[in-house]
Scaffold this active site. Structure first.
Site, PDB file in Angstrom:
ATOM      1  N   GLN A 102       0.842  -1.190   0.000  1.00  0.00           N
ATOM      2  CA  GLN A 102       0.000   0.000   0.000  1.00  0.00           C
ATOM      3  C   GLN A 102       0.882   1.247   0.000  1.00  0.00           C
ATOM      4  O   GLN A 102       1.623   1.481   0.947  1.00  0.00           O
ATOM      5  CB  GLN A 102      -0.918   0.000   1.224  1.00  0.00           C
ATOM      6  CG  GLN A 102      -1.868   1.175   1.313  1.00  0.00           C
ATOM      7  CD  GLN A 102      -2.772   1.071   2.548  1.00  0.00           C
ATOM      8  OE1 GLN A 102      -2.352   0.589   3.589  1.00  0.00           O
ATOM      9  NE2 GLN A 102      -4.003   1.505   2.419  1.00  0.00           N
ATOM     10  N   TYR A 127       0.592   4.782   0.400  1.00  0.00           N
ATOM     11  CA  TYR A 127      -0.171   5.948   0.827  1.00  0.00           C
ATOM     12  C   TYR A 127       0.730   6.985   1.515  1.00  0.00           C
ATOM     13  O   TYR A 127       0.931   8.074   1.012  1.00  0.00           O
ATOM     14  CB  TYR A 127      -1.287   5.531   1.791  1.00  0.00           C
ATOM     15  CG  TYR A 127      -2.587   5.087   1.141  1.00  0.00           C
ATOM     16  CD1 TYR A 127      -2.654   4.752  -0.198  1.00  0.00           C
ATOM     17  CD2 TYR A 127      -3.751   4.998   1.898  1.00  0.00           C
ATOM     18  CE1 TYR A 127      -3.848   4.342  -0.780  1.00  0.00           C
ATOM     19  CE2 TYR A 127      -4.959   4.587   1.322  1.00  0.00           C
ATOM     20  CZ  TYR A 127      -4.993   4.261  -0.014  1.00  0.00           C
ATOM     21  OH  TYR A 127      -6.184   3.860  -0.580  1.00  0.00           O
ATOM     22  N   SER A 148       4.122  -1.318   4.184  1.00  0.00           N
ATOM     23  CA  SER A 148       4.194  -2.663   4.772  1.00  0.00           C
ATOM     24  C   SER A 148       4.455  -3.723   3.719  1.00  0.00           C
ATOM     25  O   SER A 148       3.769  -3.789   2.692  1.00  0.00           O
ATOM     26  CB  SER A 148       2.890  -2.983   5.512  1.00  0.00           C
ATOM     27  OG  SER A 148       2.655  -2.076   6.552  1.00  0.00           O
ATOM     28  N   GLU A 198     -10.812  -1.508   4.722  1.00  0.00           N
ATOM     29  CA  GLU A 198      -9.763  -1.836   5.686  1.00  0.00           C
ATOM     30  C   GLU A 198     -10.338  -2.003   7.086  1.00  0.00           C
ATOM     31  O   GLU A 198      -9.830  -2.790   7.887  1.00  0.00           O
ATOM     32  CB  GLU A 198      -8.702  -0.736   5.684  1.00  0.00           C
ATOM     33  CG  GLU A 198      -7.524  -1.013   6.608  1.00  0.00           C
ATOM     34  CD  GLU A 198      -6.444   0.046   6.502  1.00  0.00           C
ATOM     35  OE1 GLU A 198      -5.306  -0.250   6.868  1.00  0.00           O
ATOM     36  OE2 GLU A 198      -6.744   1.167   6.061  1.00  0.00           O
ATOM     37  N   ASN A 214      -4.112   9.179  15.474  1.00  0.00           N
ATOM     38  CA  ASN A 214      -5.231   9.610  16.315  1.00  0.00           C
ATOM     39  C   ASN A 214      -5.678  11.029  15.975  1.00  0.00           C
ATOM     40  O   ASN A 214      -6.877  11.329  15.922  1.00  0.00           O
ATOM     41  CB  ASN A 214      -4.812   9.570  17.795  1.00  0.00           C
ATOM     42  CG  ASN A 214      -4.970   8.180  18.400  1.00  0.00           C
ATOM     43  OD1 ASN A 214      -5.423   7.252  17.746  1.00  0.00           O
ATOM     44  ND2 ASN A 214      -4.586   8.056  19.655  1.00  0.00           N
ATOM     45  N   GLU A 215      -4.699  11.915  15.774  1.00  0.00           N
ATOM     46  CA  GLU A 215      -5.021  13.314  15.518  1.00  0.00           C
ATOM     47  C   GLU A 215      -5.806  13.471  14.220  1.00  0.00           C
ATOM     48  O   GLU A 215      -6.787  14.229  14.155  1.00  0.00           O
ATOM     49  CB  GLU A 215      -3.730  14.140  15.471  1.00  0.00           C
ATOM     50  CG  GLU A 215      -3.004  14.258  16.797  1.00  0.00           C
ATOM     51  CD  GLU A 215      -2.247  13.001  17.198  1.00  0.00           C
ATOM     52  OE1 GLU A 215      -1.831  12.894  18.357  1.00  0.00           O
ATOM     53  OE2 GLU A 215      -2.065  12.098  16.335  1.00  0.00           O
TER      54      GLU A 215
END
Length: 429
Positions: free
Chosen positions: A154, A156, A189, A272, A408-409
């Site tokens: 992936q 991204y 990954s 996902e 998280n942000e």
């Protein structure tokens, strides 16, 4: 025992890829129980011999464990009809219902079967191609995902954008009937084990943010691509830097129209955080069960504070499961914020479990194991390559859970801005 069952049409082997599982369930009393027993039986009959040593191996933080053998296991699953269960049968899938897919993931996790090496292809790219891809793309790529002969990475995140996908700067231009790609991806990954990567890149050089992005399918084995593994806190390297220097891919290997990459990328992220997360949660439950048993064995559970944290972890896992079941089954873009909420729930819960594990283990958590998972002596004096035990690895790797896949942000910003309608966070121009 076999996976054969008998219905009105006679004996049917549920592991036979020609059987449409959804259609079979509509005409079968107690279909869920029958299907669960078939999956359970097949796993028990096949996690033997050379595959027995793979029990519980692999997964985040442990992808280095028995990778070749786990690839062989995935192909064994494929040959037996147990891959791509939720895909339509016309694309090599099994037409399984959501309930059947949940059952499979649950039984797979309960059997302590090895982590799959084809997750990105089967659970993410495949459904994305089925939803957004051309028929030619589906015919070219889906069969090799089904039989696990091509693995996907992936593309991204970027060094300058991190979890902010709209800020990607990797660019692509058309030239002589091909896309020419330049830029860098990071935290990719298993790129060093894959043959292809799906890349979110900017194809309109004058565009900003979400506009002007495209979703390309790019072969990794070519002169224009350099892959460099990144050593992690755990000492292993399953993430990578990927450099694109005039890398190329065919002009028709774009999913969706040029400039529509954001919509495709967001669709993929919904997949996902779909059914497979319920299987993930069964794995979490096993970790929590093992940690609770360890606390009983070493007496840590007698500490009221530790006992309370274990209880809170159990409650949190129950909440996660309820949320996942509530949000399954809708259109992939129908419920704004559902994917972000799911990511926040599991990532923070799992990080906290890693911290709790260190507290339960106590002082022994500072000492590494004497041997690696594959039986080699562990070099305790080489801190960059020493292999950690399961609790040390859990603690260190879960520090990344709240960062990768959207920090998280970023997740909180999505919920605040797109669900609650709060003012957008100020950004540098």
């Amino acid at each position: 025992m076999t996976t054969s069952v008998t219905d009105a049409q006679g004996a049917i082997d549920l592991a036979d890829r020609s059987v449409d599982l959804g259609a079979w369930a509509e005409n079968t009393p107690d279909a869920a129980d029958v299907f669960a027993e078939a999956v359970r039986t097949w796993l028990a009959d096949n996690l033997v011999g050379d595959f027995a040593k793979l029990a519980g191996r692999g997964g985040p933080g442990s992808e280095h464990e028995f990778f070749t053998e786990r690839l062989a296991w995935d192909r064994h699953l494929a040959a037996a009809g147990w891959t791509c269960l939720g895909w339509p049968t016309r694309y090599g899938g099994r037409g399984a219902t959501i309930e059947q897919r949940i059952i499979f993931h649950r039984e797979y996790a309960r059997a302590n079967a090895p982590a799959r090496v084809n997750h990105l292809g089967e659970e993410l790219l495949g459904p994305t191609l089925i939803e957004f891809g051309t028929e030619e793309q589906k015919q070219r790529f889906l069969p090799h995902i089904v039989d696990v002969t091509e693995l996907w990475a992936q593309g991204y995140s970027e060094p300058g954008a991190g979890s902010d996908l709209a800020g990607v700067s990797t660019s692509a231009r058309t030239e002589d009937g091909r896309w020419v790609i330049n830029g860098q991806k990071i935290w990719t990954s298993l790129a060093h084990m894959s043959q292809w990567v799906f890349v979110l890149c900017r194809t309109d050089k004058d565009s900003k943010r979400h506009a002007g992005l495209s979703f390309l399918l790019v072969p990794l084995d070519q002169p224009g691509i350099t892959i460099r593994p990144i050593q992690q806190l755990t000492g292993t390297s399953e993430f990578n830097e990927v450099f694109f220097d005039d890398a190329v891919t065919d002009a028709d290997l774009i999913v969706g129209a040029p400039g529509d990459g954001w919509s495709v990328a967001m669709g993929l992220l919904q997949f996902e955080r779909g059914v497979s997360t319920l299987g993930q949660q069964v794995g979490f439950a096993r970790e929590l069960d093992d940690l609770t048993e360890l606390a009983r064995t070493n007496g840590a559970i007698d500490d009221p504070a530790i006992a309370a944290r274990l209880a809170r972890a159990r409650i949190g896992l129950t909440v996660m499961g309820a949320h996942a079941r509530r949000t399954l089954g809708g259109d992939i873009t129908s419920e704004a914020g559902a994917a972000s909420t799911s990511k926040l729930l599991w990532a923070n819960w799992h990080r906290d479990l890693g911290e709790l594990a260190m507290t339960v283990v106590g002082a022994p958590s500072l000492i590494g194991p004497s041997h690696t998972a594959e039986g080699r002596p562990n070099d305790l004096y080489d801190p960059e390559h020493v292999e950690l035990d399961e609790w040390q690895r859990l603690w260190l790797f879960t520090r990344a859970d709240t960062i990768y896949g959207g920090s998280n942000e970023v997740q909180r910003n999505i919920i605040a801005e797109r669900v609650l309608g709060l003012p957008r966070e100020a950004r540098l121009s």
